[in-house]
Design a protein around this motif. Structure first.
Motif, PDB file in Angstrom:
ATOM      1  N   PHE A   1      16.013 -19.381  67.062  1.00 36.07           N
ATOM      2  CA  PHE A   1      16.210 -20.649  66.360  1.00 36.07           C
ATOM      3  C   PHE A   1      14.969 -20.979  65.544  1.00 36.07           C
ATOM      4  O   PHE A   1      13.852 -20.670  65.949  1.00 36.07           O
ATOM      5  CB  PHE A   1      16.421 -21.790  67.369  1.00 36.07           C
TER       6      PHE A   1
ATOM      7  N   PHE B   1      16.526 -29.200  63.149  1.00 37.56           N
ATOM      8  CA  PHE B   1      17.098 -27.865  63.243  1.00 37.56           C
ATOM      9  C   PHE B   1      17.245 -27.270  61.851  1.00 37.56           C
ATOM     10  O   PHE B   1      17.677 -27.944  60.918  1.00 37.56           O
ATOM     11  CB  PHE B   1      18.467 -27.966  63.921  1.00 37.56           C
TER      12      PHE B   1
ATOM     13  N   TYR C   1      19.966 -20.663  63.132  1.00 36.01           N
ATOM     14  CA  TYR C   1      20.145 -20.080  64.453  1.00 36.01           C
ATOM     15  C   TYR C   1      20.805 -18.709  64.304  1.00 36.01           C
ATOM     16  O   TYR C   1      21.786 -18.577  63.571  1.00 36.01           O
ATOM     17  CB  TYR C   1      20.997 -21.060  65.263  1.00 36.01           C
TER      18      TYR C   1
ATOM     19  N   ARG D   1      22.218 -15.258  66.583  1.00 39.19           N
ATOM     20  CA  ARG D   1      22.542 -14.673  67.875  1.00 39.19           C
ATOM     21  C   ARG D   1      22.876 -13.211  67.641  1.00 39.19           C
ATOM     22  O   ARG D   1      23.719 -12.892  66.790  1.00 39.19           O
ATOM     23  CB  ARG D   1      23.702 -15.390  68.555  1.00 39.19           C
TER      24      ARG D   1
ATOM     25  N   GLY E   1      21.423 -18.032  73.980  1.00 36.56           N
ATOM     26  CA  GLY E   1      21.815 -19.237  73.256  1.00 36.56           C
ATOM     27  C   GLY E   1      22.404 -20.292  74.159  1.00 36.56           C
ATOM     28  O   GLY E   1      22.615 -21.410  73.739  1.00 36.56           O
TER      29      GLY E   1
ATOM     30  N   TYR F   1      15.439 -22.591  76.348  1.00 36.58           N
ATOM     31  CA  TYR F   1      14.865 -22.256  75.060  1.00 36.58           C
ATOM     32  C   TYR F   1      13.351 -22.228  75.206  1.00 36.58           C
ATOM     33  O   TYR F   1      12.754 -23.178  75.711  1.00 36.58           O
ATOM     34  CB  TYR F   1      15.266 -23.298  74.020  1.00 36.58           C
TER      35      TYR F   1
ATOM     36  N   GLY G   1      23.907 -24.219  70.950  1.00 40.48           N
ATOM     37  CA  GLY G   1      22.763 -23.497  70.417  1.00 40.48           C
ATOM     38  C   GLY G   1      21.929 -24.318  69.474  1.00 40.48           C
ATOM     39  O   GLY G   1      20.903 -23.872  69.010  1.00 40.48           O
ATOM     40  N   LYS G   2      22.368 -25.520  69.186  1.00 37.95           N
ATOM     41  CA  LYS G   2      21.654 -26.355  68.227  1.00 37.95           C
ATOM     42  C   LYS G   2      21.145 -27.574  68.976  1.00 37.95           C
ATOM     43  O   LYS G   2      21.916 -28.321  69.557  1.00 37.95           O
ATOM     44  CB  LYS G   2      22.614 -26.770  67.126  1.00 37.95           C
TER      45      LYS G   2
END
Lengths: 113, 117
Positions: free
Chosen positions: A33, A45, A48, A50, A98, A102, B103-104
């Motif tokens: 991320f 943000f 991202y 994966r 994910g 984190y 995921g955010k």
């Protein structure tokens, strides 16, 4: 385990120049991320990945910003034609899949003059 | 849309005193909540997390947090602070998405904690 490694720690670039920021995720982590931190906007943000595939880039400015993850060991954030408002700390984080914890890097402090 | 609000931008507390940092969240899906701490010129470090189960979760360095679905809150507490607890604390939300966490992460504004002697 060296954690998430971001390079460079500091970068000063002139207005209009290009800046490339690097992130090395924790080995075995498949999710990466990118976030941007400023005094005014806080933590935002950006994008991202994966398994190296882009999943969500809804936070990326549509112009001048791009991110890639060419292999599982690093990701790059590129800013073309940098502007003073791009000055910020850019943070990279990785996660095993994910869906779990984190881990953040120490960030790259970008200053555009 | 999801959001996180930390109503206290700055908190000053005496060493040895208790600390509570407030966090309110808004999420259309199942919330997964975290508290992270950021020391000067460093990255974010995870203090604790809540996914489900017991609403009181224990974290590192004596921190704990309590999840309340009815109040949409996830307040952080510590019984006795040390000078080294001076830092910025972020309440963070990850909403449920396809296949699990979205995921955010959505961050609160952060609370600057200063511990005085």
């Amino acid at each position: 385990n060296a954690g998430v490694i971001q390079t460079p720690r500091h970068k000063v670039t002139g207005k209009g120049q290009e800046a490339t920021l690097w992130c090395e995720p924790i080995s075995g982590h498949s999710a990466v991320f990118w976030y941007r931190q400023t005094i005014v906007q806080g933590l935002e943000f950006l994008t991202y990945f994966r398994n190296q595939a882009p999943i969500d880039d809804s936070g990326m400015p549509k112009e001048r910003f791009s991110a890639q993850m060419p292999n599982q060991s690093h990701s790059t954030l590129k800013i073309q034609s940098t502007q003073p408002q791009d000055s910020a700390v850019y943070l990279c984080a990785s996660s095993r899949d994910g869906n779990s914890d984190y881990t953040f890097g120490s960030g790259t402090r970008l200053l555009v003059i | 849309a999801q959001s996180v609000t930390q109503p206290d931008a700055r908190v000053t507390v005496s060493e040895g005193a208790s600390l509570q940092l407030r966090c309110k969240y808004s999420s259309s899906g199942t919330p997964y909540l975290f508290w992270y701490v950021q020391y000067p010129r460093q990255g974010l470090q995870l203090l604790l997390k809540y996914y489900s189960g017991d609403p009181v979760v224990q974290g590192v360095n004596g921190f704990e947090a309590e999840f309340s679905k009815s109040n949409s809150s996830f307040h952080l507490r510590k019984a006795s602070v040390h000078w080294s607890d001076s830092a910025v604390y972020f309440c963070v939300l990850s909403a449920e998405g396809t296949g699990g966490l979205s995921g955010k992460l959505t961050f609160g504004e952060g609370t600057q904690v200063t511990v005085i002697s």
